[in-house]
Design a protein around this motif. Structure first.
Motif: not given
Length: 253
Positions: A123-124, A151-157, A180-185, A205-211
């Motif tokens: 995340a960092r 980015t940090g919030e989405l990667v942390a999620n 920015v886009g964060v793709t997981d598996e 809560r990271g999605l609240l920040i993103t929103d």
């Protein structure tokens, strides 16, 4: 590149680590034509296997070992056909309405980097990568800070809620927006679509920040995983002022 609208195509194959492969394309290049032939071959093989299976079931007398082998072949064929179906679904008229703008049109710059999915330090590292990237594009300090935080919030999620081996971070820039886009598996091979938490929920809560920070955001299924993207309005001046050139790239997620 010929100036036509680019899009991301899900390819009918995976890499050496069984990760989805994507192609950033205008739709009619050599790689796209090769993918068309691969899709045709995969669907044809699946049809032949289905016919053979029906014949064997009618004939009867199959051993448990034969049934197990057949089930494995059918599972592989079904997985291939589902990838083909998803790829073609995304290319249907109207499907682009659900894709972030930085994938769709007017790209001036594009960046992609993959991080370890089992390392909390990712995340960092992702935040630092996005900050360094978008600063080179001439964005305002406020936009740089917001994209870094998102980015940090989405990667942390993704690190917390999926068992991804890798997490891929993409950045895109147009004349009016940066994204920015964060793709997981996915979680155990299943894409989990996130929702903004309500009430006293502690998770997400990271999605609240993103929103709160993004002009718009959303999610896009990518094979068995998920891309969560966020976009904000920016003004970067004249074309090519600081952004890198846009090139066709093949993404391995």
């Amino acid at each position: 590149m010929n100036g036509e609208t680019p899009h991301v195509r899900l390819l009918p194959r995976t890499d050496a680590h069984d990760r989805s492969c994507l192609l950033l394309t205008e739709g009619d290049g050599p790689a796209s034509r090769l993918a068309d032939r691969m899709e045709s071959m995969q669907t044809s093989l699946a049809g032949r296997l289905l016919g053979r299976t029906r014949d064997l079931l009618v004939a009867g007398g199959m051993s448990s070992d034969d049934l197990g082998l057949l089930a494995g072949q059918l599972a592989d064929a079904l997985a291939d056909v589902l990838v083909v179906a998803e790829s073609r679904r995304r290319r249907l008229p109207g499907a682009a309405d659900h894709v972030p703008a930085f994938v769709l049109s007017g790209l001036r710059a594009y960046s992609l980097r993959t991080f370890p999915g089992q390392d909390l330090a990712s995340a960092r590292a992702a935040r630092r990568h996005v900050r360094d990237t978008v600063q080179q594009w001439g964005l305002s300090p406020e936009a740089v800070d917001d994209l870094e935080l998102i980015t940090g919030e989405l990667v942390a999620n993704a690190l917390e809620h999926t068992d991804s081996r890798t997490i891929t971070v993409t950045c895109g820039l147009t004349a009016e927006a940066a994204a920015v886009g964060v793709t997981d598996e996915g979680e155990n091979g299943v894409a989990v679509v996130p929702e903004v938490p309500r009430g006293e929920q502690e998770n997400g809560r990271g999605l609240l920040i993103t929103d709160a920070l993004a002009a718009r955001w959303g999610s896009l299924r990518t094979g068995e995983g998920l891309t969560v993207w966020a976009e904000m309005a920016v003004d970067v001046g004249s074309p090519g002022a600081r952004g890198g050139s846009y090139e066709a790239v093949r993404e391995r997620l």
